[in-house]
Scaffold this active site. Structure first.
Site, PDB file in Angstrom:
ATOM      1  N   GLU A 147      -4.582   3.913   6.228  1.00 20.99           N
ATOM      2  CA  GLU A 147      -4.363   3.803   4.778  1.00 20.99           C
ATOM      3  C   GLU A 147      -4.759   5.103   4.068  1.00 20.99           C
ATOM      4  OE1 GLU A 147      -5.986   1.069   1.906  1.00 20.99           O
ATOM      5  OE2 GLU A 147      -5.256  -0.619   3.062  1.00 20.99           O
ATOM      6  N   SER A 160     -10.374  -0.692   3.627  1.00 18.99           N
ATOM      7  CA  SER A 160      -9.602  -0.892   4.854  1.00 18.99           C
ATOM      8  C   SER A 160      -9.102   0.457   5.345  1.00 18.99           C
ATOM      9  CB  SER A 160      -8.390  -1.779   4.595  1.00 18.99           C
ATOM     10  OG  SER A 160      -8.781  -3.034   4.107  1.00 18.99           O
ATOM     11  N   ARG A 176       0.829  -1.209   0.000  1.00 22.68           N
ATOM     12  CA  ARG A 176       0.000   0.000   0.000  1.00 22.68           C
ATOM     13  C   ARG A 176       0.869   1.267   0.000  1.00 22.68           C
ATOM     14  NH1 ARG A 176      -3.064  -3.738  -0.621  1.00 22.68           N
ATOM     15  NH2 ARG A 176      -5.187  -3.905   0.194  1.00 22.68           N
TER      16      ARG A 176
HETATM   17  N1  EPU Z   1     -10.787 -10.507  10.873  1.00 24.36           N
HETATM   18  C1  EPU Z   1     -11.420 -10.577  12.084  1.00 24.36           C
HETATM   19  N2  EPU Z   1     -12.347  -9.610  12.389  1.00 24.36           N
HETATM   20  C2  EPU Z   1     -12.647  -8.622  11.539  1.00 24.36           C
HETATM   21  C3  EPU Z   1     -11.993  -8.540  10.300  1.00 24.36           C
HETATM   22  C4  EPU Z   1     -11.057  -9.504   9.986  1.00 24.36           C
HETATM   23  O1  EPU Z   1     -11.190 -11.472  12.877  1.00 24.36           O
HETATM   24  O2  EPU Z   1     -13.495  -7.791  11.884  1.00 24.36           O
HETATM   25  C5  EPU Z   1      -9.841 -11.553  10.488  1.00 24.36           C
HETATM   26  C6  EPU Z   1     -10.422 -12.431   9.403  1.00 24.36           C
HETATM   27  O3  EPU Z   1     -11.202 -13.465   9.919  1.00 24.36           O
HETATM   28  C7  EPU Z   1      -9.213 -12.941   8.674  1.00 24.36           C
HETATM   29  C8  EPU Z   1      -8.209 -11.826   8.853  1.00 24.36           C
HETATM   30  O4  EPU Z   1      -8.682 -10.986   9.895  1.00 24.36           O
HETATM   31  O5  EPU Z   1      -8.702 -14.089   9.313  1.00 24.36           O
HETATM   32  C9  EPU Z   1      -7.964 -11.022   7.577  1.00 24.36           C
HETATM   33  O6  EPU Z   1      -9.215 -10.518   7.068  1.00 24.36           O
HETATM   34  P1  EPU Z   1      -9.525 -10.431   5.502  1.00 24.36           P
HETATM   35  O7  EPU Z   1      -9.200 -11.714   4.847  1.00 24.36           O
HETATM   36  O8  EPU Z   1     -10.876  -9.871   5.332  1.00 24.36           O
HETATM   37  O9  EPU Z   1      -8.460  -9.434   4.915  1.00 24.36           O
HETATM   38  P2  EPU Z   1      -7.886  -8.070   5.516  1.00 24.36           P
HETATM   39  O10 EPU Z   1      -6.484  -8.321   5.968  1.00 24.36           O
HETATM   40  O11 EPU Z   1      -8.830  -7.507   6.474  1.00 24.36           O
HETATM   41  C10 EPU Z   1      -6.808  -7.263   3.257  1.00 24.36           C
HETATM   42  C11 EPU Z   1      -6.742  -5.952   2.542  1.00 24.36           C
HETATM   43  C12 EPU Z   1      -8.027  -5.706   1.754  1.00 24.36           C
HETATM   44  C13 EPU Z   1      -8.172  -6.830   0.749  1.00 24.36           C
HETATM   45  C14 EPU Z   1      -8.201  -8.163   1.497  1.00 24.36           C
HETATM   46  C15 EPU Z   1      -8.191  -9.323   0.553  1.00 24.36           C
HETATM   47  C16 EPU Z   1      -5.326  -4.472   3.830  1.00 24.36           C
HETATM   48  C17 EPU Z   1      -5.267  -3.343   4.798  1.00 24.36           C
HETATM   49  N3  EPU Z   1      -6.541  -4.876   3.498  1.00 24.36           N
HETATM   50  O12 EPU Z   1      -7.868  -7.155   4.213  1.00 24.36           O
HETATM   51  O13 EPU Z   1      -7.868  -4.499   1.045  1.00 24.36           O
HETATM   52  O14 EPU Z   1      -9.355  -6.684  -0.012  1.00 24.36           O
HETATM   53  O15 EPU Z   1      -7.031  -8.305   2.336  1.00 24.36           O
HETATM   54  O16 EPU Z   1      -6.953  -9.407  -0.083  1.00 24.36           O
HETATM   55  O17 EPU Z   1      -4.298  -4.947   3.368  1.00 24.36           O
HETATM   56  C18 EPU Z   1      -8.322  -2.161   1.131  1.00 24.36           C
HETATM   57  O18 EPU Z   1      -7.101  -1.999   1.170  1.00 24.36           O
HETATM   58  O19 EPU Z   1      -9.130  -1.188   1.123  1.00 24.36           O
HETATM   59  C19 EPU Z   1      -8.842  -3.516   1.138  1.00 24.36           C
HETATM   60  C20 EPU Z   1     -10.138  -3.780   1.214  1.00 24.36           C
END
Ligand code: EPU
Length: 359
Positions: free
Chosen positions: A355, A259, A170
């Site tokens: 972000e 995010s 990012r």
């Molecule tokens: N989780 C929780 N509680 C929550 C949210 C997440 O326990 O409220 C846990 C989930 O269960 C999972 C882990 O955290 O085990 C990661 O969650 P998720 O797979 O939804 O991905 P993320 O790390 O939250 C990142 C990117 C997203 C992207 C997704 C998919 C960042 C900051 N965010 O989200 O990007 O779509 O992976 O690749 O890197 C964005 O940047 O705007 C964005 C949406």
């Protein structure tokens, strides 16, 4: 240069439709940029040349905290075309003003797969390299060929390759201000370009033969559920759209900027220390030996899901996303973000980094 491109500056323009948080604010002055000639016309304007500007793409990664005083350059450069079709890759060029998701859909309609894992990311093509957008196992830098940008001081157009863009998680040169007193010659060496350059066009490299990227857990789940082990690009696109729609709020319905925080990285020692205290913490080992933690999990663990500060809230289905519950101000979003940072720091000793850019 720019002789036949009259400069039309609009006054007191509402920015509410131009930021995905839907925060109500105005631009004192706004100039729509449809080509580099519009930027050159601005540089030739004696009254405005050299004044501070704010470059606005799709507005999907900003928090506006009040009326914007610098001249807003609203990037509306159109066009999508194939510029090269070789044996190893097809190169597609898109104008910075094109909607990102429309580009992804266009490539699939033209049988040019490769961007499907990044379907439905809000924002514009021109904003995509700024924070090296990524989702479901593919980042912009994995499909990036080069971009053209214009120097906002000199009007000179220059091209950057991936190395010169300094992509990180990012992150890119477009997020960092140039060093004081940097001269024009230094621009292309990949230093900070925030506020100094405007991205005009981006070229994407879509490798041949196409191979699906299915490593991400949510996509593995789709493979298991459907029994489709060798999906088409269109199938992956549909899966990503379904996964995102289930987890992330549609900005047209609930204002948000995706995010709100980056996933923080810690050393293996810090991580084992935290795991000892918090055995369930979601963490991913990185190739460089560091460990990435799921910021959404950290925020969730602090009990923030569904909570609000004024009209700004934490999304019920994904704690990493802050939302506008209706009429939120940028100040409320920032206050909520700070409160979250404080509680995550107090409990885990980890500083979350936002972000979006606060304007
Ligand atoms: N989780 C929780 N509680 C929550 C949210 C997440 O326990 O409220 C846990 C989930 O269960 C999972 C882990 O955290 O085990 C990661 O969650 P998720 O797979 O939804 O991905 P993320 O790390 O939250 C990142 C990117 C997203 C992207 C997704 C998919 C960042 C900051 N965010 O989200 O990007 O779509 O992976 O690749 O890197 C964005 O940047 O705007 C964005 C949406």
């Amino acid at each position: 240069m720019g002789d036949n491109s009259p400069m039309i500056v609009e006054h007191n323009v509402s920015l509410a439709p131009h930021n995905s948080f839907g925060i109500v604010a105005k631009a004192r002055e706004l100039l729509r940029v449809r080509s580099e000639d519009d930027v050159r016309a601005l540089l030739a304007d004696r009254e405005r040349a050299g004044q501070p500007v704010f470059v606005l793409g799709g507005g999907s990664n900003i928090v506006i905290t009040g009326d914007v005083r610098p001249l807003v350059l609203k990037v509306e450069i159109p066009g999508i075309r194939v510029v090269d079709d070789g044996p190893r890759a097809t190169i597609v060029e898109a104008g910075a003003g094109e909607n990102w998701h429309r580009l992804v859909a266009w490539t699939l309609e033209h049988d040019l797969p490769g961007l499907e894992n990044m379907a439905l990311i809000p924002g514009t093509v021109g904003a995509s390299p700024v924070q090296n957008v990524g989702a479901y196992g593919v980042e912009l830098q994995d499909r990036f060929e080069s971009l053209d940008a214009i120097d906002l001081r000199t009007g000179r157009v220059f091209t950057l390759d991936a190395g010169q863009c300094g992509f990180g998680y990012r992150d890119s040169v477009f997020k960092h201000p140039p060093p004081e007193g940097a001269d024009d010659g230094e621009l292309v060496r990949g230093m900070g370009l925030a506020g100094r350059a405007l991205i005009l066009r981006v070229r994407f490299r879509l490798p041949k033969p196409w191979k699906p990227v299915l490593d991400y857990a949510d996509l593995q789940r789709k493979v298991a559920e459907t029994g489709i082990a060798r999906p088409t690009a269109r199938q992956v696109f549909d899966w990503v759209v379904a996964i995102r729609s289930a987890k992330l709020p549609d900005p047209k319905v609930i204002g948000n900027a995706g995010s709100f925080f980056k996933n923080p990285t810690v050393t293996p020692e810090q991580c084992s220390d935290i795991i000892a205290r918090e055995p369930n913490i979601v963490h991913y080992p990185m190739p460089d030996g560091s460990v990435k933690l799921a910021a959404g999990w950290l925020i969730d663990a602090c009990g923030w899901k569904g909570k609000s500060v004024g009209n700004a809230g934490v999304y019920e289905r994904q704690a990493l996303v802050l939302v506008n519950r209706g009429g939120a101000t940028g100040g409320e979003v920032v206050t909520l973000a700070r409160a979250i940072q404080t509680s995550v720091y107090e409990r885990f000793g980890i500083r979350l980094e936002p972000e979006p850019v606060v304007v």
